[in-house]
Scaffold this motif. Sequence first.
Motif, PDB file in Angstrom:
ATOM      1  N   GLU A 189       0.808  -1.217   0.000  1.00 47.78           N
ATOM      2  CA  GLU A 189       0.000   0.000   0.000  1.00 47.78           C
ATOM      3  C   GLU A 189       0.845   1.273   0.000  1.00 47.78           C
ATOM      4  O   GLU A 189       0.299   2.378   0.064  1.00 47.78           O
ATOM      5  CB  GLU A 189      -0.943   0.015   1.208  1.00 47.78           C
ATOM      6  N   GLY A 190       2.160   1.133  -0.041  1.00 45.50           N
ATOM      7  CA  GLY A 190       3.029   2.308  -0.068  1.00 45.50           C
ATOM      8  C   GLY A 190       3.226   2.970   1.276  1.00 45.50           C
ATOM      9  O   GLY A 190       3.663   4.126   1.341  1.00 45.50           O
ATOM     10  N   LEU A 191       2.929   2.267   2.359  1.00 42.58           N
ATOM     11  CA  LEU A 191       3.032   2.875   3.689  1.00 42.58           C
ATOM     12  C   LEU A 191       4.486   3.190   4.059  1.00 42.58           C
ATOM     13  O   LEU A 191       4.767   4.228   4.665  1.00 42.58           O
ATOM     14  CB  LEU A 191       2.406   1.956   4.743  1.00 42.58           C
ATOM     15  N   ALA A 192       5.411   2.300   3.706  1.00 40.71           N
ATOM     16  CA  ALA A 192       6.823   2.547   4.012  1.00 40.71           C
ATOM     17  C   ALA A 192       7.311   3.802   3.302  1.00 40.71           C
ATOM     18  O   ALA A 192       8.014   4.632   3.888  1.00 40.71           O
ATOM     19  CB  ALA A 192       7.668   1.337   3.616  1.00 40.71           C
ATOM     20  N   THR A 193       6.920   3.957   2.052  1.00 43.32           N
ATOM     21  CA  THR A 193       7.315   5.153   1.293  1.00 43.32           C
ATOM     22  C   THR A 193       6.796   6.413   1.961  1.00 43.32           C
ATOM     23  O   THR A 193       7.526   7.395   2.135  1.00 43.32           O
ATOM     24  CB  THR A 193       6.778   5.066  -0.142  1.00 43.32           C
ATOM     25  N   ARG A 194       5.535   6.400   2.346  1.00 43.50           N
ATOM     26  CA  ARG A 194       4.949   7.574   2.981  1.00 43.50           C
ATOM     27  C   ARG A 194       5.647   7.915   4.291  1.00 43.50           C
ATOM     28  O   ARG A 194       5.918   9.085   4.595  1.00 43.50           O
ATOM     29  CB  ARG A 194       3.459   7.331   3.212  1.00 43.50           C
ATOM     30  N   LEU A 195       5.967   6.893   5.068  1.00 39.77           N
ATOM     31  CA  LEU A 195       6.615   7.139   6.353  1.00 39.77           C
ATOM     32  C   LEU A 195       8.047   7.635   6.169  1.00 39.77           C
ATOM     33  O   LEU A 195       8.505   8.516   6.903  1.00 39.77           O
ATOM     34  CB  LEU A 195       6.592   5.867   7.197  1.00 39.77           C
ATOM     35  N   ILE A 196       8.755   7.088   5.205  1.00 38.21           N
ATOM     36  CA  ILE A 196      10.117   7.573   4.926  1.00 38.21           C
ATOM     37  C   ILE A 196      10.069   9.039   4.511  1.00 38.21           C
ATOM     38  O   ILE A 196      10.875   9.856   4.963  1.00 38.21           O
ATOM     39  CB  ILE A 196      10.792   6.701   3.856  1.00 38.21           C
TER      40      ILE A 196
END
Length: 255
Positions: A189-196
Amino acid sequence: MTEYASDLRDTDTVPHVADTVPHVLDNPALASLTGPHAHFAERSGRVLRYPVDVSPWLGLPHHPDAQDWAALAALAGPGAEVAVPAYSGSFPADWEVTFDLEGVQFVDDGIAAAPDAEAAPLGPADVPEMLDLVERTQPGPFLSRTIELGTYLGIRRGGALIAMAGERLHPPGWTEISAVCTDPAFRGEGLATRLIHAVAHGIRERGETPFLHTAATNTTAIRLYESLGFRLRRTTRFMAARVPAVEAGEEYVGV
């Protein structure tokens, strides 16, 4: 000047040439513990470490000698396992190497850093959930007080913590992004990207530069970091070794 305060003996007035390093990121734990994280430092001679419930990482001189190994043994205690990042040298013959991992270090080279409305700050009350998420996802060392190293952000669904990322090592002018992890049920879901992006935004707001580490074999993470705008700076190693046991009344002398 690039030498660190801990690379000086108590009686020294000039740095040891062999212990100077070209960049703070070449020995980031030592640079952190003699810089912004100095308030965490526990010291024996030229060896520094974080409290054991904060981080396993040690600040070892760039070129440790017998006195440094003896200082580390005294600091950790007989039979203790010690974790040494960014060290590619050898351990004394009587130390057992317990972990040896090739790693890579990435630095910000154009990350699209931005705040995220769903990424909420995490605090001490969230630590049990954070530890549970780490246990299930294994992003790297995260202990009961690791949250004290910097800002941690998390995303929740249905009240449950499903993804997080935060700050770990803090050499002058730099902050490491770490503990990037997502519950397996919510990956893709792209959560890691958003958090980074969100953690990087906070780092940049302080006028600092994000960097991070991962295993050289973690090709999935490497592809993600490169796609986000991180650039490979160097290869490195993450090692751990066990302090030799000594007989009662004896003292380890580092030979």
